[in-house]
Design a protein around this motif. Structure first.
Motif, PDB file in Angstrom:
ATOM      1  N   HIS A  62       0.905  -1.078   0.144  1.00 12.08           N
ATOM      2  CA  HIS A  62       0.179  -0.038   0.107  1.00 12.08           C
ATOM      3  C   HIS A  62       0.832   1.375   0.030  1.00 12.08           C
ATOM      4  N   VAL A  63       1.910   1.284   0.682  1.00 20.11           N
ATOM      5  CA  VAL A  63       2.688   2.436   0.829  1.00 20.11           C
ATOM      6  C   VAL A  63       3.747   2.703  -0.420  1.00 20.11           C
ATOM      7  N   PHE A  64       4.294   1.693  -0.941  1.00 23.74           N
ATOM      8  CA  PHE A  64       5.213   1.493  -2.093  1.00 23.74           C
ATOM      9  C   PHE A  64       4.789   2.558  -3.193  1.00 23.74           C
ATOM     10  N   PRO A  65       3.720   2.496  -3.744  1.00 21.01           N
ATOM     11  CA  PRO A  65       3.451   3.548  -4.552  1.00 21.01           C
ATOM     12  C   PRO A  65       3.625   4.936  -4.343  1.00 21.01           C
ATOM     13  N   TYR A  66       3.344   5.295  -2.997  1.00 23.00           N
ATOM     14  CA  TYR A  66       3.463   6.727  -2.665  1.00 23.00           C
ATOM     15  C   TYR A  66       4.998   6.965  -2.706  1.00 23.00           C
ATOM     16  N   ASN A 102       7.174   5.656  -4.926  1.00 20.88           N
ATOM     17  CA  ASN A 102       7.758   5.321  -6.113  1.00 20.88           C
ATOM     18  C   ASN A 102       7.245   6.061  -7.654  1.00 20.88           C
ATOM     19  N   ASP A 103       5.967   6.704  -7.194  1.00 18.46           N
ATOM     20  CA  ASP A 103       5.227   7.552  -8.077  1.00 18.46           C
ATOM     21  C   ASP A 103       5.236   8.788  -7.932  1.00 18.46           C
ATOM     22  N   PHE A 104       5.791   9.826  -8.601  1.00 13.55           N
ATOM     23  CA  PHE A 104       6.018  11.270  -8.148  1.00 13.55           C
ATOM     24  C   PHE A 104       4.499  11.707  -8.180  1.00 13.55           C
ATOM     25  N   THR A 105       3.520  11.306  -8.728  1.00 14.36           N
ATOM     26  CA  THR A 105       2.290  11.814  -8.959  1.00 14.36           C
ATOM     27  C   THR A 105       1.656  11.673  -7.610  1.00 14.36           C
ATOM     28  N   LYS A 106       1.833  10.407  -6.906  1.00 21.51           N
ATOM     29  CA  LYS A 106       1.228  10.058  -5.838  1.00 21.51           C
ATOM     30  C   LYS A 106       2.131  10.683  -4.682  1.00 21.51           C
ATOM     31  N   PHE A 107       3.391  10.858  -4.869  1.00 19.75           N
ATOM     32  CA  PHE A 107       4.452  11.414  -3.855  1.00 19.75           C
ATOM     33  C   PHE A 107       3.996  12.710  -3.474  1.00 19.75           C
ATOM     34  N   THR A 108       3.550  13.631  -4.418  1.00 20.72           N
ATOM     35  CA  THR A 108       3.221  15.059  -4.033  1.00 20.72           C
ATOM     36  C   THR A 108       1.973  15.185  -3.551  1.00 20.72           C
ATOM     37  N   SER A 150       8.581  13.980 -14.860  1.00 18.73           N
ATOM     38  CA  SER A 150       8.891  13.227 -16.041  1.00 18.73           C
ATOM     39  C   SER A 150       8.287  12.287 -16.571  1.00 18.73           C
ATOM     40  N   ASP A 151       8.111  11.867 -17.765  1.00 21.77           N
ATOM     41  CA  ASP A 151       7.411  10.986 -18.369  1.00 21.77           C
ATOM     42  C   ASP A 151       7.808   9.737 -18.720  1.00 21.77           C
ATOM     43  N   PRO A 152       7.699   8.724 -17.969  1.00 25.74           N
ATOM     44  CA  PRO A 152       7.005   8.301 -16.888  1.00 25.74           C
ATOM     45  C   PRO A 152       7.355   8.898 -15.677  1.00 25.74           C
ATOM     46  N   PRO A 153       6.483   9.135 -14.677  1.00 26.84           N
ATOM     47  CA  PRO A 153       6.837   9.771 -13.503  1.00 26.84           C
ATOM     48  C   PRO A 153       7.138   8.529 -12.182  1.00 26.84           C
ATOM     49  N   ILE A 154       7.290   7.565 -12.953  1.00 27.65           N
ATOM     50  CA  ILE A 154       7.584   6.277 -11.891  1.00 27.65           C
ATOM     51  C   ILE A 154       8.973   5.614 -12.204  1.00 27.65           C
ATOM     52  N   GLY A 155       9.538   4.998 -11.143  1.00 28.98           N
ATOM     53  CA  GLY A 155      10.639   4.032 -11.303  1.00 28.98           C
ATOM     54  C   GLY A 155      12.104   5.090 -11.528  1.00 28.98           C
ATOM     55  N   SER A 200      17.054   4.796  -7.036  1.00 27.66           N
ATOM     56  CA  SER A 200      17.054   3.251  -6.564  1.00 27.66           C
ATOM     57  C   SER A 200      15.586   2.882  -6.149  1.00 27.66           C
ATOM     58  N   VAL A 201      15.106   1.606  -6.534  1.00 28.28           N
ATOM     59  CA  VAL A 201      13.803   1.312  -6.330  1.00 28.28           C
ATOM     60  C   VAL A 201      14.029  -0.307  -6.141  1.00 28.28           C
ATOM     61  N   GLU A 202      13.686  -0.611  -4.954  1.00 29.21           N
ATOM     62  CA  GLU A 202      13.572  -1.892  -4.594  1.00 29.21           C
ATOM     63  C   GLU A 202      12.516  -2.169  -3.936  1.00 29.21           C
ATOM     64  N   PRO A 203      11.965  -3.532  -3.814  1.00 32.35           N
ATOM     65  CA  PRO A 203      10.501  -3.673  -3.396  1.00 32.35           C
ATOM     66  C   PRO A 203      10.281  -3.349  -1.930  1.00 32.35           C
ATOM     67  N   LEU A 204      11.199  -2.980  -1.150  1.00 35.11           N
ATOM     68  CA  LEU A 204      11.350  -2.472   0.234  1.00 35.11           C
ATOM     69  C   LEU A 204      11.953  -1.165   0.334  1.00 35.11           C
ATOM     70  N   ALA A 205      12.490  -0.560  -0.547  1.00 37.62           N
ATOM     71  CA  ALA A 205      13.317   0.829  -0.390  1.00 37.62           C
ATOM     72  C   ALA A 205      13.401   1.428  -1.414  1.00 37.62           C
ATOM     73  N   VAL A 206      13.110   2.852  -1.388  1.00 38.37           N
ATOM     74  CA  VAL A 206      13.141   3.775  -2.735  1.00 38.37           C
ATOM     75  C   VAL A 206      14.233   4.944  -1.920  1.00 38.37           C
ATOM     76  N   VAL A 207      15.193   5.049  -3.052  1.00 39.29           N
ATOM     77  CA  VAL A 207      16.190   6.144  -2.590  1.00 39.29           C
ATOM     78  C   VAL A 207      15.972   7.423  -3.763  1.00 39.29           C
ATOM     79  N   HIS A 208      15.669   8.582  -2.977  1.00 39.09           N
ATOM     80  CA  HIS A 208      15.678   9.741  -3.772  1.00 39.09           C
ATOM     81  C   HIS A 208      16.823  10.564  -3.944  1.00 39.09           C
ATOM     82  N   ARG A 209      17.179  11.351  -4.879  1.00 36.39           N
ATOM     83  CA  ARG A 209      18.223  12.263  -4.707  1.00 36.39           C
ATOM     84  C   ARG A 209      17.521  13.595  -4.956  1.00 36.39           C
ATOM     85  N   LEU A 210      17.775  14.503  -3.986  1.00 34.53           N
ATOM     86  CA  LEU A 210      17.387  15.934  -3.785  1.00 34.53           C
ATOM     87  C   LEU A 210      18.141  16.963  -4.333  1.00 34.53           C
TER      88      LEU A 210
END
Length: 169
Positions: free
Chosen positions: A48-52, A54-60, A77-82, A104-114
């Protein structure tokens, strides 16, 4: 001979210059990086949490910056995922200007560079580790200016606010 008012003014100016030097010296002696780590118990599954994360349209939809300036300009970006997906923002003085990318996107961890451009230039990595029943947010920031104590405090506040926002998912 110098008047008393001139002596007082020069003394006050000297104290101001000395105090400024001390503050700048202390700031220069601080490290240029800060590490923040927060964890929270979640009553949601990782699926349930992962898409929020991994997907910037949900993240925001849940990050605290969105509420600070609902009129900020956001691009995705297009696509806004991955891996490689990004979003950029530009808003009022509360949110500033910057760009975030999924590195980086793993099943249990997402890494963002800001990349924060305004009001203070800095670069950070933020990792959201998602486990059944808990979520951990880790941020490591590198300041492009000497460490700015107020900005460091703002990052701690952001981490705490981020965790509160995530708990509502």
């Amino acid at each position: 001979m110098m008047s008393t008012a001139k002596k007082v003014a020069l003394g006050g100016l000297g104290v101001l210059v000395l105090a400024t030097g001390v503050v700048l010296g202390l700031a220069a002696s601080k490290p240029d990086t800060i590490h923040i780590e927060r964890s929270i118990v979640m009553h949601a599954t990782p699926a349930h949490v992962f898409p929020y994360a991994n997907d910037f349209t949900k993240f925001t939809t849940w990050i605290p910056w969105t509420e600070l300036d609902p009129n900020q300009r956001v691009e995705y970006s297009d696509p806004p995922i991955g891996v490689g997906a990004w979003y950029s923002w530009s808003g009022n003085d509360d949110v500033g200007k910057g760009r975030m990318e999924l590195v980086s996107v793993e099943p249990l961890a997402v890494v963002h560079r800001l990349e924060f451009i305004e009001p203070f230039a800095s670069v950070a990595t933020a990792t959201l580790s998602i486990f059944a029943g808990s979520l951990t947010f880790v941020s490591n920031n590198l300041y492009l200016l000497p460490a700015i104590t107020l900005f460091s405090l703002a990052q701690v506040l952001l981490a705490s606010t981020t965790m509160l926002a995530l708990s509502s998912l």
